[in-house]
Scaffold this motif. Sequence first.
Motif, PDB file in Angstrom:
ATOM      1  N   PHE A 261       0.825  -1.210   0.000  1.00  8.35           N
ATOM      2  CA  PHE A 261       0.000   0.000   0.000  1.00  8.35           C
ATOM      3  C   PHE A 261       0.859   1.259   0.000  1.00  8.35           C
ATOM      4  O   PHE A 261       0.534   2.244  -0.666  1.00  8.35           O
ATOM      5  CB  PHE A 261      -0.938  -0.012   1.203  1.00  8.35           C
ATOM      6  CG  PHE A 261      -1.955  -1.116   1.146  1.00  8.35           C
ATOM      7  CD1 PHE A 261      -2.954  -1.108   0.191  1.00  8.35           C
ATOM      8  CD2 PHE A 261      -1.906  -2.172   2.040  1.00  8.35           C
ATOM      9  CE1 PHE A 261      -3.892  -2.125   0.126  1.00  8.35           C
ATOM     10  CE2 PHE A 261      -2.834  -3.198   1.984  1.00  8.35           C
ATOM     11  CZ  PHE A 261      -3.829  -3.181   1.027  1.00  8.35           C
ATOM     12  N   VAL A 262       1.950   1.246   0.745  1.00  6.49           N
ATOM     13  CA  VAL A 262       2.825   2.411   0.782  1.00  6.49           C
ATOM     14  C   VAL A 262       3.505   2.625  -0.562  1.00  6.49           C
ATOM     15  O   VAL A 262       3.762   3.754  -0.982  1.00  6.49           O
ATOM     16  CB  VAL A 262       3.869   2.253   1.904  1.00  6.49           C
ATOM     17  CG1 VAL A 262       4.853   3.422   1.907  1.00  6.49           C
ATOM     18  CG2 VAL A 262       3.181   2.157   3.265  1.00  6.49           C
ATOM     19  N   ILE A 264       2.344   2.267  -3.517  1.00  5.61           N
ATOM     20  CA  ILE A 264       1.459   2.710  -4.588  1.00  5.61           C
ATOM     21  C   ILE A 264       1.617   4.200  -4.867  1.00  5.61           C
ATOM     22  O   ILE A 264       1.295   4.680  -5.939  1.00  5.61           O
ATOM     23  CB  ILE A 264      -0.011   2.398  -4.228  1.00  5.61           C
ATOM     24  CG1 ILE A 264      -0.193   0.893  -4.061  1.00  5.61           C
ATOM     25  CG2 ILE A 264      -0.964   2.914  -5.292  1.00  5.61           C
ATOM     26  CD1 ILE A 264       0.137   0.087  -5.284  1.00  5.61           C
ATOM     27  N   SER A 265       2.158   4.963  -3.916  1.00  3.52           N
ATOM     28  CA  SER A 265       2.232   6.428  -3.952  1.00  3.52           C
ATOM     29  C   SER A 265       0.833   6.997  -3.694  1.00  3.52           C
ATOM     30  O   SER A 265       0.070   6.446  -2.900  1.00  3.52           O
ATOM     31  CB  SER A 265       2.843   6.948  -5.250  1.00  3.52           C
ATOM     32  OG  SER A 265       1.965   6.787  -6.352  1.00  3.52           O
ATOM     33  N   ASN A 266       0.445   8.072  -4.353  1.00  2.00           N
ATOM     34  CA  ASN A 266      -0.841   8.739  -4.096  1.00  2.00           C
ATOM     35  C   ASN A 266      -1.011   9.108  -2.618  1.00  2.00           C
ATOM     36  O   ASN A 266      -2.134   9.244  -2.130  1.00  2.00           O
ATOM     37  CB  ASN A 266      -2.023   7.845  -4.531  1.00  2.00           C
ATOM     38  CG  ASN A 266      -2.057   7.640  -6.029  1.00  2.00           C
ATOM     39  OD1 ASN A 266      -1.636   8.511  -6.784  1.00  2.00           O
ATOM     40  ND2 ASN A 266      -2.540   6.490  -6.457  1.00  2.00           N
ATOM     41  N   ASN A 267       0.115   9.228  -1.914  1.00  2.00           N
ATOM     42  CA  ASN A 267       0.093   9.583  -0.493  1.00  2.00           C
ATOM     43  C   ASN A 267      -0.684   8.560   0.334  1.00  2.00           C
ATOM     44  O   ASN A 267      -1.306   8.898   1.352  1.00  2.00           O
ATOM     45  CB  ASN A 267      -0.512  10.978  -0.285  1.00  2.00           C
ATOM     46  CG  ASN A 267      -0.158  11.584   1.056  1.00  2.00           C
ATOM     47  OD1 ASN A 267       0.919  11.302   1.603  1.00  2.00           O
ATOM     48  ND2 ASN A 267      -1.045  12.400   1.599  1.00  2.00           N
ATOM     49  N   MET A 268      -0.660   7.296  -0.088  1.00  2.00           N
ATOM     50  CA  MET A 268      -1.369   6.245   0.634  1.00  2.00           C
ATOM     51  C   MET A 268      -0.485   5.694   1.747  1.00  2.00           C
ATOM     52  O   MET A 268       0.740   5.736   1.679  1.00  2.00           O
ATOM     53  CB  MET A 268      -1.775   5.125  -0.331  1.00  2.00           C
ATOM     54  CG  MET A 268      -2.727   5.605  -1.410  1.00  2.00           C
ATOM     55  SD  MET A 268      -3.065   4.363  -2.674  1.00  2.00           S
ATOM     56  CE  MET A 268      -4.065   3.217  -1.753  1.00  2.00           C
ATOM     57  N   ASP A 269      -1.117   5.172   2.780  1.00  2.00           N
ATOM     58  CA  ASP A 269      -0.374   4.631   3.904  1.00  2.00           C
ATOM     59  C   ASP A 269      -1.205   3.527   4.541  1.00  2.00           C
ATOM     60  O   ASP A 269      -2.340   3.258   4.126  1.00  2.00           O
ATOM     61  CB  ASP A 269      -0.062   5.735   4.925  1.00  2.00           C
ATOM     62  CG  ASP A 269       1.292   5.538   5.608  1.00  2.00           C
ATOM     63  OD1 ASP A 269       1.663   4.375   5.852  1.00  2.00           O
ATOM     64  OD2 ASP A 269       1.967   6.542   5.884  1.00  2.00           O
ATOM     65  N   ALA A 270      -0.629   2.883   5.539  1.00  2.00           N
ATOM     66  CA  ALA A 270      -1.310   1.846   6.298  1.00  2.00           C
ATOM     67  C   ALA A 270      -0.913   2.016   7.753  1.00  2.00           C
ATOM     68  O   ALA A 270       0.023   2.773   8.073  1.00  2.00           O
ATOM     69  CB  ALA A 270      -0.936   0.456   5.782  1.00  2.00           C
ATOM     70  N   LEU A 271      -1.611   1.318   8.646  1.00  2.00           N
ATOM     71  CA  LEU A 271      -1.314   1.410  10.071  1.00  2.00           C
ATOM     72  C   LEU A 271      -0.970   0.045  10.626  1.00  2.00           C
ATOM     73  O   LEU A 271      -1.544  -0.978  10.234  1.00  2.00           O
ATOM     74  CB  LEU A 271      -2.514   1.959  10.845  1.00  2.00           C
ATOM     75  CG  LEU A 271      -3.014   3.367  10.514  1.00  2.00           C
ATOM     76  CD1 LEU A 271      -4.213   3.694  11.391  1.00  2.00           C
ATOM     77  CD2 LEU A 271      -1.921   4.396  10.686  1.00  2.00           C
ATOM     78  N   LYS A 291       2.243   4.706  11.674  1.00  2.00           N
ATOM     79  CA  LYS A 291       2.049   4.653  10.234  1.00  2.00           C
ATOM     80  C   LYS A 291       3.103   3.736   9.633  1.00  2.00           C
ATOM     81  O   LYS A 291       4.258   3.739  10.066  1.00  2.00           O
ATOM     82  CB  LYS A 291       2.175   6.046   9.619  1.00  2.00           C
ATOM     83  CG  LYS A 291       1.026   6.984   9.875  1.00  2.00           C
ATOM     84  CD  LYS A 291       1.240   8.294   9.115  1.00  2.00           C
ATOM     85  CE  LYS A 291       0.113   9.262   9.312  1.00  2.00           C
ATOM     86  NZ  LYS A 291       0.328  10.515   8.545  1.00  2.00           N
ATOM     87  N   PHE A 292       2.721   2.992   8.608  1.00  2.00           N
ATOM     88  CA  PHE A 292       3.668   2.035   8.057  1.00  2.00           C
ATOM     89  C   PHE A 292       4.828   2.738   7.362  1.00  2.00           C
ATOM     90  O   PHE A 292       5.942   2.227   7.334  1.00  2.00           O
ATOM     91  CB  PHE A 292       2.975   1.075   7.092  1.00  2.00           C
ATOM     92  CG  PHE A 292       3.783  -0.168   6.858  1.00  2.00           C
ATOM     93  CD1 PHE A 292       3.902  -1.117   7.849  1.00  2.00           C
ATOM     94  CD2 PHE A 292       4.449  -0.365   5.658  1.00  2.00           C
ATOM     95  CE1 PHE A 292       4.664  -2.259   7.655  1.00  2.00           C
ATOM     96  CE2 PHE A 292       5.208  -1.500   5.454  1.00  2.00           C
ATOM     97  CZ  PHE A 292       5.318  -2.446   6.454  1.00  2.00           C
ATOM     98  N   SER A 293       4.584   3.919   6.790  1.00  2.00           N
ATOM     99  CA  SER A 293       5.672   4.672   6.171  1.00  2.00           C
ATOM    100  C   SER A 293       6.737   5.031   7.199  1.00  2.00           C
ATOM    101  O   SER A 293       7.925   5.098   6.877  1.00  2.00           O
ATOM    102  CB  SER A 293       5.128   5.938   5.501  1.00  2.00           C
ATOM    103  OG  SER A 293       4.417   6.735   6.438  1.00  2.00           O
ATOM    104  N   GLU A 294       6.329   5.256   8.451  1.00  2.00           N
ATOM    105  CA  GLU A 294       7.285   5.549   9.516  1.00  2.00           C
ATOM    106  C   GLU A 294       7.948   4.273  10.012  1.00  2.00           C
ATOM    107  O   GLU A 294       9.135   4.263  10.365  1.00  2.00           O
ATOM    108  CB  GLU A 294       6.582   6.260  10.678  1.00  2.00           C
ATOM    109  CG  GLU A 294       6.080   7.649  10.327  1.00  2.00           C
ATOM    110  CD  GLU A 294       7.219   8.578   9.919  1.00  2.00           C
ATOM    111  OE1 GLU A 294       8.276   8.559  10.579  1.00  2.00           O
ATOM    112  OE2 GLU A 294       7.053   9.312   8.920  1.00  2.00           O
ATOM    113  N   LEU A 295       7.188   3.187  10.043  1.00  2.00           N
ATOM    114  CA  LEU A 295       7.760   1.897  10.449  1.00  2.00           C
ATOM    115  C   LEU A 295       8.913   1.500   9.529  1.00  2.00           C
ATOM    116  O   LEU A 295       9.941   0.992   9.976  1.00  2.00           O
ATOM    117  CB  LEU A 295       6.666   0.835  10.451  1.00  2.00           C
ATOM    118  CG  LEU A 295       7.046  -0.577  10.910  1.00  2.00           C
ATOM    119  CD1 LEU A 295       5.834  -1.263  11.541  1.00  2.00           C
ATOM    120  CD2 LEU A 295       7.546  -1.449   9.754  1.00  2.00           C
TER     121      LEU A 295
END
Length: 335
Positions: A261-262, A264-271, A291-295
Motif C-alpha cells: 500500500f505504501v 502505490i504512492s498517491n500519499n497512501m499509507d497503512a497502520l 504509520k507504516f511509512s514511519e515503520l
Amino acid sequence: MPANLNTALNFLETQWSSITENKTKGVLAEIRFISYLNTASVLPLYDYIIPGGWIITPSKNTIVSIPTNNRIVIIPNFNEFSWTGAISRHSLTAQVIAHSYFRQAGMHVYFADIDVPITPALEVTFQSPSAGSYPTTYDLVFKKVHKDGLINVPVTDVMGNFPSRVGLRGLRSYASGRLNRAVLPWTSTGIVSELFWKEYSRYFLQRKYLVSNNDLDFFIVSKTGKAYPLEFKSKASVKDDNSVGEWFGLDDGTFAKLSYFVSISNNMDALFVVEEIDDTTSVHIEWWGIKFSELLKGCSWVTQPGGRGMGGGATSTIKVPKLIFTKLIDLLPKL
C-alpha cells in the motif's frame, strides 16, 4: 444461515486451525481492540471503522500471467439472524471510501451479502463442513460501489481471473467443541454472527475457486477523511537486543502486504497497531500504533525466525523498535 449460536460456533471452529491456540487468541485480541475503539475517549477520534475482510489472490497461475496483479478485496456485510437481534451494517460512506482507497491501489472491492432473506426455516438448513464434505448451504451475492449505491455483480465476473476448483484437494475442516460456550465472547450473538460472516465469505469463495487469501484486519477512516488498512497484533515486547532496545515482531508476510500500500504512492499509507501485553500473564499494558511509512524508516532490515503463526507454521520476523511507536490514543488525532 445457522439456526442458533452453537451452530455458528461449530462453523467457526471448522475454519480455525486447531494446531495452535494462536488463531483464537488473535480473535479475542481483535474483539478487545474493537471494544477499545468504541470507548467514550476513543470513539470521537476517527470517523469509521470496517472490521475486516479478505484480500484474495488467484492461487494458481492457470488463467493470468501474474496472479498478484489480479487481487481483489472482499468485505462481508453483516446480517441479522433470528437469534441475534439487531446487527450494525457498514456505513455506505465508509464503503465508498474503502472502494476509493483500494481502487487507487489497483484492487476491485466487493461487499459480500446473503442472496435471500434470512428466515428461521432457512437457518435450520445450514450445514457445517466436515472432513470430505464442504457444502455451501447458502449462496452469496457480491456488490460494488456504483453511482446509484451498491449494485450486484455476478460472482463469475467477480472471480473472472480465478480458476474454478475441481475436487476437494486443499480444503480442511478442523475439530469443533474447542471453544468454551459458557464464557464471553462466545456467548455474544452479535460478535459471533460478525465472525461468522467474515469466515463464511472466505469459505464460500475458497470452496468454488482456487484462491489464496490474506486477512484484512480492519479498515479505518480518520477525522480528516484519510483512509488506512490497519494491521493489528497483540504481543509482548522483546528485550533481547541492546542495539534496538525493546521491540515488537512483525511477520514478513504482513510486512510485504503493508509495504504494497505504501509503494502505490498517491500519499497512501497503512497502520500497524499493537496491543502490548505482559509476556508472563498476557495482561494488557498499552495500545501502540504507527504509520507504516514511519515503520519502514525505523525497522530492522534483517529477519529472524519467529514463532508459530495462526495456521501452525513457522514465521519469519522483522524487528520494529518499540521506541518508534506512539500511543494509539495520541496517534489517531494526527491521522
